[in-house]
Design a protein around this motif. Structure first.
Motif, PDB file in Angstrom:
ATOM      1  N   ILE A  20      -8.113 -28.064 -10.194  1.00  0.00           N
ATOM      2  CA  ILE A  20      -9.125 -28.820 -10.942  1.00  0.00           C
ATOM      3  C   ILE A  20      -8.453 -29.802 -11.899  1.00  0.00           C
ATOM      4  O   ILE A  20      -8.861 -30.967 -12.020  1.00  0.00           O
ATOM      5  N   ASN A  21      -7.408 -29.347 -12.585  1.00  0.00           N
ATOM      6  CA  ASN A  21      -6.646 -30.254 -13.456  1.00  0.00           C
ATOM      7  C   ASN A  21      -6.107 -31.434 -12.655  1.00  0.00           C
ATOM      8  O   ASN A  21      -6.222 -32.589 -13.088  1.00  0.00           O
ATOM      9  N   ASP A  22      -5.521 -31.151 -11.484  1.00  0.00           N
ATOM     10  CA  ASP A  22      -4.951 -32.221 -10.666  1.00  0.00           C
ATOM     11  C   ASP A  22      -6.029 -33.223 -10.244  1.00  0.00           C
ATOM     12  O   ASP A  22      -5.808 -34.441 -10.273  1.00  0.00           O
ATOM     13  N   ALA A  23      -7.195 -32.714  -9.840  1.00  0.00           N
ATOM     14  CA  ALA A  23      -8.278 -33.599  -9.400  1.00  0.00           C
ATOM     15  C   ALA A  23      -8.774 -34.466 -10.550  1.00  0.00           C
ATOM     16  O   ALA A  23      -9.015 -35.676 -10.379  1.00  0.00           O
ATOM     17  N   PHE A  24      -8.923 -33.878 -11.735  1.00  0.00           N
ATOM     18  CA  PHE A  24      -9.379 -34.646 -12.897  1.00  0.00           C
ATOM     19  C   PHE A  24      -8.365 -35.724 -13.270  1.00  0.00           C
ATOM     20  O   PHE A  24      -8.739 -36.855 -13.602  1.00  0.00           O
ATOM     21  N   SER A  30      -7.560 -43.955 -12.130  1.00  0.00           N
ATOM     22  CA  SER A  30      -8.263 -45.170 -11.722  1.00  0.00           C
ATOM     23  C   SER A  30      -8.760 -45.962 -12.922  1.00  0.00           C
ATOM     24  O   SER A  30      -9.196 -47.104 -12.777  1.00  0.00           O
ATOM     25  N   GLU A  31      -8.696 -45.359 -14.108  1.00  0.00           N
ATOM     26  CA  GLU A  31      -9.223 -46.021 -15.301  1.00  0.00           C
ATOM     27  C   GLU A  31      -8.176 -46.227 -16.387  1.00  0.00           C
ATOM     28  O   GLU A  31      -8.189 -47.245 -17.074  1.00  0.00           O
ATOM     29  N   ILE A  32      -7.274 -45.258 -16.565  1.00  0.00           N
ATOM     30  CA  ILE A  32      -6.253 -45.388 -17.602  1.00  0.00           C
ATOM     31  C   ILE A  32      -4.881 -45.105 -17.011  1.00  0.00           C
ATOM     32  O   ILE A  32      -4.758 -44.529 -15.926  1.00  0.00           O
ATOM     33  N   THR A 206     -16.810 -40.838 -20.020  1.00  0.00           N
ATOM     34  CA  THR A 206     -16.518 -40.060 -18.807  1.00  0.00           C
ATOM     35  C   THR A 206     -15.050 -39.654 -18.753  1.00  0.00           C
ATOM     36  O   THR A 206     -14.720 -38.512 -18.401  1.00  0.00           O
ATOM     37  N   SER A 207     -14.165 -40.590 -19.118  1.00  0.00           N
ATOM     38  CA  SER A 207     -12.733 -40.273 -19.103  1.00  0.00           C
ATOM     39  C   SER A 207     -12.391 -39.208 -20.134  1.00  0.00           C
ATOM     40  O   SER A 207     -11.545 -38.338 -19.889  1.00  0.00           O
ATOM     41  N   ILE A 212     -10.572 -33.768 -21.420  1.00  0.00           N
ATOM     42  CA  ILE A 212     -10.839 -32.450 -22.013  1.00  0.00           C
ATOM     43  C   ILE A 212     -10.884 -31.383 -20.926  1.00  0.00           C
ATOM     44  O   ILE A 212     -10.317 -30.285 -21.080  1.00  0.00           O
ATOM     45  N   GLY A 213     -11.529 -31.700 -19.799  1.00  0.00           N
ATOM     46  CA  GLY A 213     -11.593 -30.745 -18.694  1.00  0.00           C
ATOM     47  C   GLY A 213     -10.223 -30.408 -18.153  1.00  0.00           C
ATOM     48  O   GLY A 213      -9.924 -29.242 -17.847  1.00  0.00           O
ATOM     49  N   ALA A 214      -9.337 -31.422 -18.031  1.00  0.00           N
ATOM     50  CA  ALA A 214      -7.977 -31.189 -17.540  1.00  0.00           C
ATOM     51  C   ALA A 214      -7.194 -30.309 -18.508  1.00  0.00           C
ATOM     52  O   ALA A 214      -6.466 -29.398 -18.093  1.00  0.00           O
ATOM     53  N   ALA A 215      -7.338 -30.579 -19.816  1.00  0.00           N
ATOM     54  CA  ALA A 215      -6.626 -29.782 -20.819  1.00  0.00           C
ATOM     55  C   ALA A 215      -7.082 -28.327 -20.785  1.00  0.00           C
ATOM     56  O   ALA A 215      -6.261 -27.397 -20.823  1.00  0.00           O
ATOM     57  N   VAL A 216      -8.385 -28.126 -20.701  1.00  0.00           N
ATOM     58  CA  VAL A 216      -8.926 -26.762 -20.638  1.00  0.00           C
ATOM     59  C   VAL A 216      -8.454 -26.064 -19.363  1.00  0.00           C
ATOM     60  O   VAL A 216      -8.087 -24.877 -19.381  1.00  0.00           O
TER      61      VAL A 216
END
Length: 292
Positions: A20-24, A30-32, A206-207, A212-216
């Motif tokens: 999940i971290n990798d996907a996020f 694509s944005e930063i 969104t980013s 935050i999702g990747a960190a968690v």
């Protein structure tokens, strides 16, 4: 549930959290910029780790000079792994990068034999060689479908192997939370240096959610990994690491529309089979040595 099933569930949750971290992170690219994403993720990770360290008081323990040196080497290996892996992830399908990383247990076994003088018989050496044939099938050097960034994924495996070997040398007196904190701070400092003088991209709402999702996800994965290794038999629990391929394939299809081709699936099957055999062979030899 018995301890083996609990450990298997924890390990499965661990590898899925990593995926999940990798996907996020792949979505963020694509944005930063890569290092901006890493810097922000690390900054978010540090406060909760500091809170856990403060509650448990583990970082107040005095570490030996040897452990400090090993932790420093581990941080450097972690940073090199991060750069190589995320570079490959940015330009390759999630499933392909994850498939190459499945060679890590084989690489660790080989490195332990070469650098730690751990005994490895001909059966495990054969399994290691067969596993690396699977890696070549996934990478396909010189053939149609070859991606130069596959080499970055292989470099990530090399530095991951260094990290795992160094981790084995760190004494048990070093708390896990200390290692996690050093990794988070090291990544933040390195990424912070890399973004000096570069253009800072505006981070959308969104980013921020993805960061935050990747960190968690990374924090959860790290904690579940430790819990899994302390629950149940290692020989039963560890092969569940390979369930990460299911998550990588599923998220790759759902989030990026990347369907793995037949060579990738075939090569992954070879890598996973060789890894599982190698691991069970290690455990069998260990049990015989303990019995004698």
């Amino acid at each position: 549930l018995n301890n083996n099933m609990k450990g298997a569930a924890l390990m499965t949750g661990c590898v899925f959290a990593y995926v999940i971290n990798d996907a996020f992170m792949k979505l963020l690219f694509s944005e930063i910029a890569l290092f901006e994403a890493v810097f922000l993720r690390s900054i978010i990770m540090i406060p909760p780790v500091l809170v856990m360290a403060w509650i448990t008081k583990v970082t107040l323990r005095n570490l030996s000079n040897q452990d400090k040196c090993l932790i420093s080497v581990r941080v450097v290996a972690e940073i090199c792994t991060m750069v190589a892996f995320l570079t490959a992830l940015k330009h390759m399908p999630l499933a392909n990068v994850t498939a190459i990383l499945q060679a890590l247990p084989l690489a660790v076994t080989m490195a332990a034999a070469l650098f730690l003088a751990e005994p490895v018989g001909w059966r495990r050496w054969s399994a290691i060689l067969i596993g690396f044939v699977g890696v070549l099938i996934v990478v396909r050097p010189g053939l149609e479908g070859f991606n130069i960034y596959s080499l970055a994924a292989l470099v990530a495996v090399i530095f991951l192997t260094v990290r795992e070997i160094v981790t084995r040398k760190i004494t048990s007196e070093v708390p896990t939370i200390t290692v996690v904190l050093s990794m988070a701070i090291g990544s933040a400092l390195f990424a912070g240096i890399m973004i000096i003088g570069t253009e800072w991209h505006t981070v959308s709402a969104t980013s921020w959610l993805l960061i935050i999702g990747a960190a968690v996800a990374v924090l959860i994965a790290t904690l579940l990994s430790v819990m899994a290794m302390r629950t149940g038999e290692i020989s039963f629990v560890s092969p569940f690491r390979y369930t990460s391929m299911l998550g990588a394939i599923g998220l790759g299809i759902l989030m990026f529309g990347d369907w793995p081709d037949q060579p990738t699936l075939f090569g992954t099957l070879i890598i996973v089979s060789a890894g599982i055999y190698t691991f069970h062979r290690e455990q069998r030899i260990s049990r015989k040595a303990t019995a004698s």
